[in-house]
Design a protein around this motif. Structure first.
Motif: not given
Length: 1195
Positions: A87-92, A94-107
């Protein structure tokens, strides 16, 4: 955007991306806790494909984990889950790096809500967010469940395609209703119907209001949650595919109701009508398509092929639900009256999987009375307790943990307390209930500052959803609760029902029945033939060969040829009486059957139905090394195959499916159109290739085994020449018999740590079982390894006493190890069975207890591997295994180690040396003999027989029965040769002997056994008169009288089985009856003078003798099993029996067995053993069994 309050809403519009991560600032609420959320309005429904997060610019504020919610309306939120579990997503970090998560199933959604879970402990909640997606177009209609509907009719004569597809999306709050109806010819139709929140595919026949209905499939669950669900129904010929969201099922339409066959045959008459009928479905439909035609768009444009009355928008009511996910969840609502009230009402709806949990409690009466409303054993119970005394108890409802919405109404008015659960009403008269300034608590838990006794929950935790909460008939505004404007709460999910159906789709395999609670599920495997947390692993062996090597003997067994694979277990008979182990599969007619001609029918066709199913038969044949089936035809003027160039009169069908026509007979080769005699050249008529083809007016036979596996089993038999005058015939098709297990002995030997075998990637995302046997002298090494990008699976010998099973599916490594009390590097076979599923991992070593480790409840569960599978080593060529691996199976599929080893340096096919592990199966002095694939028990030196020398050899004796066994004569000369000095044979004189036998008799006195030598020495075993003990008479010196050992054990002639053992070394003797020692050491009690041998000779014996052994000689076994080539003399009837078995109580239980009597035994004795000096005689009248040889009388 700093210091925003919780629940801040942002409006963003765009297509390919929304929001921005560029620039300063970011979202940071005033208070950093888990009640904050950021909501984004995208302006319209967008297909969201990815989320990117970043910390607040120039700060120590960032999220380390968060939840994502989606909604079409800003209400009724849906939590996005990875793999349906995480149910949860991993975050960051630090304050500067970008973490992108591609949804396994588009919503697809308009609104997005992000809820922080954890953040930098040295900062606060801080976030910059970007959302990626694509435009989404849709056509929507609303159906009111009453008058609205839609229908599409094909034009007459339209050519149908071989593939039809209907697809749509729907959402509803109701758990029932007809969603789609497809009509065909002659009243046949398909319906998609909601029932209890599941989608059913029904095949119906008839035009009445109650047509004959067949359920084809049931998919989905909790489909009444007001979320969009995607449905695809696809037809290709007689095959149907139904997909609901991500779960699909494939099946065949029953032939007798084949809608699609009728469509293909009656193309012009066939009418296909997908219709949303005005039955009772209430909700919205989106993008309804039939074979690529958008029916809703056609309806908008008023296409005459589409008719109906619908609203082209989704009109959905707002229903606010709350979720109680954990043990600390609670909701406290104020319930205030200005004066003490003698009337009140509370109402709500709930759904849950749990059988127990507190629903509501509040204060009533005076001085601390409390009303408790809770679930117990899936029923609603109400208790009023005051000062630890129960004043009232009511029960209502049943099976309320079924995941459906159930309504509860509690009212008190005019002294009558009433509780209604669904449609069940229970009332009780009460006069003391008063509610004043009450607080109503739903579920357990209280504010941290309130720890009074009324806040303690004695009834367990409720986990589930509630909605339509009312106090005094007024609805509670849960949005005000969420905004902290009403009541108090903790750890709730508001404006959503977060229930998960863990049994849909079911992870219970092989027909296991799934039940669940809020946080887990359980599989009931009883009656399935499988075990484990998900009913994955078979409880049965895969072959008769495997049962034999577990120490079993002949009998009926269930075998599971593919282990954990889809083929179900089958019952077979395992014949282990021969050197080979035969698997026997019966059919409905294995006996000799006389042909009964039918008038007017030129051929007789016979079909054979086997006890096993098609796939079971074929798998068993494929796995076996050899299979055969007896085919016999007895004939009199009934021709069989006739000439080679002509068409055969008879044939048979064999092989997969209905079988292929075969024109050869038992004992011949495929395609030869011959019988066994034609192949051997000994037919009764040399002009023909079958005896029956001679067409003689006398009985003859053609028979033999069919051994070509590709033509087995025999499916049917067609007999042609059976109707002529004078023709007579009988046929027999024996059971299918197979021996050998190609998988069980498939082995490879790894002679270096750097050697290994490699195979394709092991695909086992949700469940995996691995089993094999190994033997080694090394203290460590890796048996198996397969790697992914991050995931892996490995089994290794981590030390000389420990096996380790480890893997990672994304939650971090999980290890299971088994410790052995004995070294595992003892060069003996040890078995490993490892299993991993979404619930647990288990490891078993030999017969030690299974060790299990539970998997995380809401963790990753897909095992994703992509490298080659390494056996006997690793990709790094380190910690390789040295030794043998055998019968390696992955999810029931055996890897061919031997074939791969033939082409791999450092690895040798096969592995000898099985007696070290299986030699203990050879019982009763049986000797283990090595084979390339297995072992054999040599019973030649044992008094027993059978595959493990475990079958007792016994016989019933009459008073006139005797058996003598003659040993080799020390005189090598002929009849007239001079006797040599006895000193020449001094080294042949026995200084020790071991005698053992079992007996059962009611006679006393009786002579059991008599052994005499060339020197007139003898040993006699007698039961005393009146069954008063036993005598053992030894005469070791011909110049002395016999010594007698007497026992005090009585009751030896009581008809029960007794075992006697005598061991002598020089003049030290030990005698045991059963396990009671009668005499041991120098125990000749007396020297009896003038013993009358004639008295011994006059004794006889009636009863049972078994397991007779004199040193390495088994005379009774030789007489019963090998009378023609053993030095035995049999007088009188000798009846083979099972009377020596401990389970047999009747000494004459098998007298109908074959009888051996003296007929020419003297001749065979002289022929095979012309020189003898010992005679062993038992169970006889000595006056009838004296043997004269070489002018020496031997008694």
């Amino acid at each position: 955007m700093e210091n925003w309050p919780h629940g801040y809403v942002v409006d963003l519009c765009g297509f390919s991306y929304m929001g921005t991560l560029v620039g300063a600032g970011g979202w940071s609420p005033l208070v950093s806790d888990r009640y904050q959320w950021l909501q984004v309005d995208l302006g319209e429904r967008i297909q969201i494909t990815a989320i990117a997060t970043q910390g607040r610019y120039g700060s120590s504020d960032w999220l380390t984990s968060y939840l994502l919610m989606f909604s079409d309306t800003g209400h009724n939120w849906k939590q996005y889950r990875q793999e349906d579990s995480i149910g949860f997503f991993p975050g960051n970090s630090n304050a500067d790096s970008v973490v992108q998560y591609n949804l396994q199933q588009p919503e697809v959604a308009r609104f997005l809500r992000l809820i922080p879970l954890d953040w930098n402990p040295n900062g606060r909640i801080g976030l910059r967010l970007e959302t990626y997606g694509c435009p989404y177009t849709s056509d929507v209609v609303s159906l009111d469940g009453r008058s609205s509907g839609l229908a599409y009719r094909l034009s007459p004569g339209v050519k149908q395609t071989s593939k039809d597809v209907v697809s749509l999306k729907f959402k509803t709050l109701r758990n029932h209703g007809t969603l789609l109806h497809v009509e065909g010819h002659d009243g046949l139709s398909l319906s998609l119907e909601l029932e209890r929140g599941k989608l059913l595919l029904l095949l119906k026949q008839g035009r009445t209001s109650s047509p004959e209905t067949h359920r084809l499939a049931s998919l989905g669950s909790l489909l009444d949650n007001q979320q969009w669900h995607h449905v695809i129904l696809e037809q290709r010929n007689t095959q149907l595919n139904l997909t609901v969201d991500k779960h699909a099922e494939r099946f065949q339409i029953p032939a007798e109701f084949s809608l699609w066959d009728i469509k293909q045959v009656c193309l012009k008459k066939y009418r296909l009508i997908p219709s949303i009928r005005p039955k009772d479905f209430h909700g919205c439909l989106e993008n309804l398509q039939f074979n690529g035609l958008n029916l809703i768009e056609m309806a908008k444009h008023k296409d005459r092929k589409v008719t109906g009355n619908v609203t082209f928008s989704c009109l959905e009511s707002i229903s606010i639900a709350i979720t109680f996910p954990g043990p600390m969840s609670f909701l406290q609502l104020p319930w205030i009256t200005s004066t003490p009230s003698e009337a009140f009402s509370v109402g709500f709806k709930f759904r849950t999987w749990n059988k127990a949990g507190l629903l509501v409690y509040f204060n009533v009466l005076h001085r601390g009375g409390v009303l408790w409303l809770y679930l117990s054993d899936a029923r609603v119970r109400l208790e009023i307790i005051k000062e630890d005394r129960t004043l009232l108890e009511l029960r209502a409802g049943s099976v309320l943990n079924d995941g459906q919405w159930h309504s509860v109404d509690l009212t008190f008015k005019h002294g009558l307390l009433t509780i209604m659960v669904d449609n069940e009403r229970i009332s009780n008269t009460q006069s003391e209930i008063v509610c004043s300034m009450c607080f109503c608590y739903l579920l357990q838990g209280c504010p941290a500052e309130d720890d009074g006794p009324e806040c303690r929950n004695p009834f367990g935790v409720f986990q589930g959803c509630m909605r339509h909460i009312t106090l005094e008939r007024q609805p509670v505004d849960l949005i005000m609760v969420q905004q902290r404007l009403l009541g108090n709460y903790s750890q709730l999910q508001i404006d959503m029902c977060g229930m998960i159906d863990r049994c849909s789709p079911s992870h219970c395999e092989h027909g296991g029945r799934c039940t669940q609670s809020w946080s887990s599920f359980h599989c009931n495997c009883s009656g399935s033939g499988y075990n484990g947390a998900t009913c994955h692993s078979s409880v049965y062996e895969q072959s008769c060969e495997a049962y034999k090597h577990n120490g079993n003997t002949s009998g009926h067994f269930y075998i599971d040829v593919d282990g954990s694979g889809p083929i179900q277990p089958q019952q077979v008979y395992c014949n282990m009486t021969e050197e080979r182990t035969w698997m026997v599969i019966q059919h409905n007619n294995t006996g000799l059957t006389r042909v009964q001609p039918s008038h007017g029918v030129s051929q007789l066709s016979v079909h054979f139905d086997y006890a096993s199913q098609e796939e079971q038969l074929l798998a068993a044949i494929s796995q076996s090394e050899h299979c055969e089936q007896e085919l016999s035809y007895q004939c009199r003027m009934s021709r069989l195959l006739n000439a080679l160039e002509g068409s055969p009169f008879s044939w048979w069908l064999g092989g997969p499916g209905q079988g292929r026509v075969q024109t050869y007979w038992g004992g011949a080769q495929p395609g030869s159109q011959q019988c066994a005699c034609g192949l051997q050249g000994d037919c009764v008529d040399p002009e023909h290739y079958c005896n029956c083809d001679a067409d003689r007016d006398e009985w003859t036979e053609d028979s033999g085994p069919l051994t070509h596996k590709e033509s087995l089993p025999v499916r049917s038999l067609v007999l042609g020449d059976v109707h002529r005058p004078g023709s007579e015939a009988a046929y027999r098709v024996g059971p299918l018999r197979c021996h050998g297990d190609k998988n069980f002995w498939n082995a490879a030997f790894f002679d270096k740590e750097t050697s290994y075998l490699h195979f394709p990637t092991f695909h086992a995302e949700l469940s995996a079982d691995i089993s094999f046997l190994f033997k080694t002298t090394a203290s460590s090494g890796v048996f198996l390894e397969n790697l992914g990008i991050r995931d892996f699976i490995r089994i290794e010998l981590s030390s000389s006493t420990q096996v380790l099973f480890s893997f990672d599916v994304g939650n971090g490594p999980l290890e299971v190890h088994v410790e052995s009390s004995i070294p595992l590097n003892d060069d003996r076979w040890h078995q490993i069975r490892a299993e991993r599923n979404i619930k647990e991992a288990s490891l078993r070593l030999d017969d030690l207890p299974v060790v299990t480790r539970e998997a995380p409840l809401d963790g990753h569960f897909h095992l994703q591997l992509n490298s080659q599978l390494f056996i006997g080593g690793t990709a790094s060529r380190q910690k390789g295994f040295q030794g043998c691996i055998r019968s390696l199976q992955l999810n029931g599929v055996t890897l061919d180690l031997e074939e791969r080893a033939k082409i791999t340096p450092g690895v040798q096919p096969g592995c000898p040396g099985h007696c070290s592990s299986y030699g203990s199966f050879c019982q009763n002095q049986g000797r283990c003999v090595e084979r390339t694939n297995g072992f054999h028990c040599d019973c030649s030196l044992s008094a027993y027989t059978g595959v493990f020398c475990q079958t007792v050899v016994s016989a019933v004796f009459k008073s006139e029965t005797s058996v003598s066994y003659t040993f080799k004569d020390p005189h090598r000369g002929g009849r007239n040769s001079s006797a040599l000095p006895s000193s020449i044979y001094s080294d042949l004189t026995l200084r020790e002997e071991n005698v053992s036998l079992s007996f059962r008799t009611s006679q006393s006195p009786a002579l059991l056994l008599y052994i005499s030598s060339y020197y007139r020495e003898y040993l006699a075993l007698l039961i005393n008169k009146h069954s008063e003990g036993m005598q053992v008479r030894y005469r070791l010196d011909s110049s002395r009288e016999a010594d007698v050992l007497r026992s005090s054990v009585s009751g030896l002639a009581n008809g029960q089985l007794h075992t006697l053992t005598i061991r002598r070394l020089s003049d030290s003797v030990s005698v045991q009856v059963k396990f009671n020692t009668l005499c041991k050491g120098h125990c000749f009690i007396a020297s009896v003078t003038q013993l009358d041998l004639a008295w011994l000779a006059s004794l006889s014996f009636t009863g049972c003798l078994s397991a007779v052994c004199f040193n390495t000689i088994s005379p009774l076994k030789a007489a019963l099993l090998h009378p023609d080539n053993s030095p035995v003399i049999i007088s009188g009837p000798l009846v083979k029996s099972n009377c020596g078995s401990a389970a047999s109580a009747n000494p004459h239980a098998a007298e109908n067995s074959r009888t051996l009597s003296g007929r020419g035994w003297r001749k065979s004795l002289v022929e095979y053993y012309p020189h003898s000096f010992y005679v062993l005689t038992f169970l006889n009248n000595l006056t009838e069994c004296q043997i004269i040889m070489n002018d020496i009388e031997i008694i």
